[in-house]
Design an enzyme around this catalytic site. Structure first.
Site, short mmCIF file in Angstrom:
data_model
loop_
_atom_site.label_atom_id
_atom_site.label_comp_id
_atom_site.label_asym_id
_atom_site.label_seq_id
_atom_site.Cartn_x
_atom_site.Cartn_y
_atom_site.Cartn_z
N TYR B 24 35.02 76.89 22.79
CA TYR B 24 34.42 75.58 22.89
C TYR B 24 34.05 75.48 24.54
CZ TYR B 24 35.84 73.36 18.62
OH TYR B 24 35.94 72.88 17.32
N GLY B 25 35.06 76.24 25.32
CA GLY B 25 34.95 76.11 26.80
C GLY B 25 33.65 76.13 27.57
N CYS B 55 44.30 72.10 22.98
CA CYS B 55 42.97 72.73 23.67
C CYS B 55 42.55 71.85 24.76
CB CYS B 55 41.95 72.87 22.75
SG CYS B 55 40.39 73.36 23.51
N ASN B 56 42.74 72.53 26.14
CA ASN B 56 42.43 71.78 27.10
C ASN B 56 40.90 71.26 27.16
OD1 ASN B 56 44.42 72.18 29.59
ND2 ASN B 56 44.62 73.86 28.25
N THR B 57 39.87 71.96 26.67
CA THR B 57 38.60 71.71 26.94
C THR B 57 38.23 70.29 25.83
OG1 THR B 57 37.88 73.85 27.20
CG2 THR B 57 36.20 72.40 26.10
N CYS B 165 44.34 76.19 30.52
CA CYS B 165 43.60 76.70 29.28
C CYS B 165 44.65 77.34 28.41
CB CYS B 165 42.70 77.63 29.81
SG CYS B 165 41.76 78.64 28.46
#
Lengths: 253, 253
Positions: B24-25, B55-57, B165
Site C-alpha cells: 500500500y505504501g 498498517c501505518n500507511t 512501518c
C-alpha cells in the site's frame, strides 16, 4: 513503449499500466493470469490491432491465457528476447535475471531450450533491482553492491545476459560494472519491439498514415512519484494520461 | 499480530493480509482509502469485536473512513505510537521513518503536535527498507549502507525514533547501528498492542475464556515466499491460512 516509439514512429499506442496492483513480480501465478486477461480486455476495448505484453512476469506466466482470450495478435517479451540472446550466445552460454516470478516460471529457460536444446543457461532472481530502479539509484554504491551480490556468480560463465525485467535496463551501468564489457546485455524491450515491427510489416498492418502519432496512457492509480518514474522510463513527458477504474468482475474502464 | 499475541494471549484473532494488492505504501491516498474500507468490511463479516489497522500507511490515510464505516471500535497505529514516542522524547525531539505515503501524509507530525504543539519532529521516507526486510537482509552490508543513507541526518538530533512501518522492526539492528544506543526506537506494533489491551480492559471486552485461542489468517494471494516471510514476522508457524477472493464491488470473501 520507448523502444516501440523508436522503431515504429508512426504507430498510435495505447498504454495500460496497472499501477494500483503492481508489482506483479512477486504475486502468485493464479493472480497474475487473472490480472493479465483483465488488462488485455481493457486494451481490446480501446480498439488496438495488436497487444504487446510488455512485462516479463506477465509474459512468463500469462501468455497462454491472454493469447487464448485475445481477438487480436499478441506478442510477449519472452520469445523475442530468448531468440535475440540465442543469436548472440557463444560457447559459454546465456544468463537470465528477472523477478522471483519470472525466474521461478522458467519461461526463459524453456524458450532458450526450444531454440537450442543444449544451450547452457544460468538464472538468478534479483528482487531488489525494481525498488532500486524506482528509487532512481541508477549509479549508487548501494546498487553496485546489490549487483555484485546477485551477479558475481556469472563472471566468466556467460557471454550474454538477458535483462528479463522492464526495470533492469535502467540499471545497465551497475550490471555492466559487475559483468564487464565482454558480456552482451539483451534488453527485452528492444528485442520485443523488433518482433512487433516484423509482425506488423509482414502482415501489412503498419499504419499507412505518416502524421504525428497519438499516445494514450491509462493507469489504474497515480502512485507516489508517478510522473517522475514514468518520465525516467520513457525519456519524455506524458501528454495524455487518464486514471481508469478496476470494477466489478475485474472490468477496467 | 505478534505483539497482540504476547500481550493478549487469550484473545482469538482474525488476520487479513491483502497480499494481492500490497504494498500500500506507494499507492495514492484514494486507492488506499478504498482498499482499507474493503478490508475492514471483510473483518466485520468475520464477527470481530474490534478492528486494529496494523498498517501505518492505512492508519495514516484511511483511519477516518474505516472509523466512519465500522460498527465496532477501530484502533490505528498512529495515535498510540505518537503517544508512546512523546512520553520518551527529551529535549531533542522525535524522528519518524515510514513509507512514502505515511511520511507524505504527515499523520505522525499532526498526532505529535496534538500532544505537544512545540515538539521538534524530523521525518524521512525509507522506501527501500520494505524490500530489504522482505529479502531477509536484516544484517547485511547493503542494509547498513541504505540505513546510513536514510538515517545519518538524524544523528545527535533526536532522542526517539518512531519505526513507522510494520517491516522496520525487522531492521532494528541496522537502524540502531546508525543511530546508536542513545536513541530509543518506538515500535508501532508494541505501542498499538498496549492500546488495544487498554481499550479491551477498560471496556470489559476481554475474552473471559482462558482456553487456547484461535488464530485465523486470511490472505488475498499466496505470494512468492509467503510462508517464509510470514513466519519471520510472526516468529511461529501459521496453522489456519485461507485464501480469499476480492470480488465485484470490492467485496472480499
Amino acid at each position: 513503449m520507448r523502444q516501440l516509439i523508436e522503431l515504429l514512429p508512426h504507430e498510435n499506442i495505447v498504454y495500460f499500466g496497472d499501477t494500483a496492483r503492481v508489482p506483479y513480480g512477486n504475486k502468485s501465478a493464479e493472480v497474475i493470469r487473472e490480472y493479465a486477461v483483465q488488462d488485455a480486455k481493457f486494451l481490446v476495448s480501446k480498439g488496438v490491432k495488436i497487444i504487446v505484453i510488455a512485462c516479463n512476469t506477465a509474459s512468463a506466466l500469462a501468455m497462454d491465457v491472454v493469447h487464448a482470450y485475445s481477438p487480436v495478435p499478441t506478442i510477449g517479451v519472452i520469445e523475442p528476447t530468448a531468440k535475440e540472446a540465442a543469436k548472440l550466445a557463444g560457447s559459454k552460454g546465456v544468463g537470465v535475471i528477472g523477478t522471483l516470478s519470472t525466474i521461478g516460471s522458467e519461461a526463459y529457460t524453456s524458450a532458450l531450450r526450444r531454440i537450442d536444446s543444449k544451450s547452457r543457461i544460468m538464472t538468478q532472481a534479483c528482487p531488489l533491482f525494481v525498488p532500486l530502479a524506482e528509487e532512481g539509484m541508477f549509479d549508487h554504491q548501494v546498487t553496485d553492491l546489490v549487483a555484485r551480490e546477485y551477479l558475481s556468480q556469472f563472471t566468466g560463465k556467460v557471454d550474454v545476459m538477458i535483462l528479463g525485467c522492464t526495470h533492469y535496463p535502467l540499471l545497465r551501468g551497475a550490471i555492466s560494472r559487475v559483468l564487464g564489457n565482454v558480456v552482451s546485455l539483451v534488453d527485452a524491450g528492444e528485442a520485443t519491439a523488433k518482433s512487433v515491427f516484423e509482425l506488423l510489416s509482414s502482415s501489412k498492418m503498419l499504419n499507412p498514415q505518416k502524421s504525428k502519432p497519438r499516445y494514450e496512457f491509462y493507469v489504474s492509480d497515480f502512485p507516489q512519484k508517478f510522473n517522475e518514474i514514468a518520465e525516467s522510463f520513457l525519456g519524455r513527458k506524458l501528454e495524455f494520461v487518464r486514471k481508469v477504474q478496476i470494477y466489478s468482475n475485474g472490468e477496467i474502464r
